[in-house]
Design an enzyme around this catalytic site. Sequence first.
Site, PDB file in Angstrom:
ATOM      1  N   ASP A  11       0.824  -1.214   0.000  1.00  0.00           N
ATOM      2  CA  ASP A  11       0.000   0.000   0.000  1.00  0.00           C
ATOM      3  C   ASP A  11       0.860   1.268   0.000  1.00  0.00           C
ATOM      4  OD1 ASP A  11      -2.463   1.321   0.002  1.00  0.00           O
ATOM      5  OD2 ASP A  11      -2.438   1.545   2.176  1.00  0.00           O
ATOM      6  N   ASN A  59     -11.353  -2.304  -4.858  1.00  0.00           N
ATOM      7  CA  ASN A  59     -10.603  -1.353  -5.686  1.00  0.00           C
ATOM      8  C   ASN A  59     -11.346  -0.957  -6.968  1.00  0.00           C
ATOM      9  OD1 ASN A  59      -7.369  -2.714  -4.695  1.00  0.00           O
ATOM     10  ND2 ASN A  59      -8.366  -0.836  -3.996  1.00  0.00           N
TER      11      ASN A  59
END
Length: 225
Positions: A11, A59
């Site tokens: 991330d 996502n």
Amino acid sequence: MTPKHVAIIMDGNGRWGIKQKKTRNFGHKEGVKVLEKIISEAIKKRIQYLTLYTFSTENWKRPKKEINFLFTLLSNYIDKELNKLDNKKVKLKIFGNINKFPNFLKNKLKYAENLTKKNNNIQVNVALNYGSREELTSAVKKLNKAKLPINEKNIKKNLYTKDIPDPEILIRTGNRNRLSNFLLWQLSYTEIYFIKKLWPDFNEKDFRNILTEFSSVRRNFGGIK
Ligand code: IPE
Ligand code: IPE
Ligand code: MG
């Protein structure tokens, strides 16, 4: 002890791109470069399974432009790196439902999985359109349909990780202390390392430091040692 299985939530790409006064997508591009370093280091350390959170079921909420960029990046990565990965005897596995992915990418991913299926240096699981809640729900649905008892053994048998041990280590870069729907079942007793660095800044040394830190952890699994 060396872990058998390390999982990573990669991330912080978007923020890295913005920090460089460029785009989020620039950060994604830079993030890809870290992969080779970490895979090579994992092989050196004789880790058997590496599971990489690459695209989550959530996502899809991102702008189309970013999603398409990620797909192109993945496709280019396979074009450029597949032979190198194969030479390193990396076995690639997709964790997640890629049916919704564009055809060109789906085919490439299947080809890559098939090409590398006999490799045995390390298994790299690429979590794509992966979500833990969906994984668990679909496992229970399958058992229900087959009229099989709902128990831990049967649930485990219907997860993407059915043949492999739970991760000993989870790493999340990007300074966010959460799991974001990743391997919720499998991480029950995993040591979790939340790292402040954004993914494009993460390197072999950071990875090695985590392995060293892990080697002195005493794991109890609810018991007393
Ligand atoms: C992780 O980086 C990569 C993917 C989710 C594909 P992010 O894109 O989430 O980057 P940040 O967290 O917004 O900085
Ligand atoms: C997790 O990161 C997904 C991947 C790294 C592929 P996110 O950036 O999507 O997680 P949230 O939204 O910050 O929880
Ligand atoms: Mg993020």
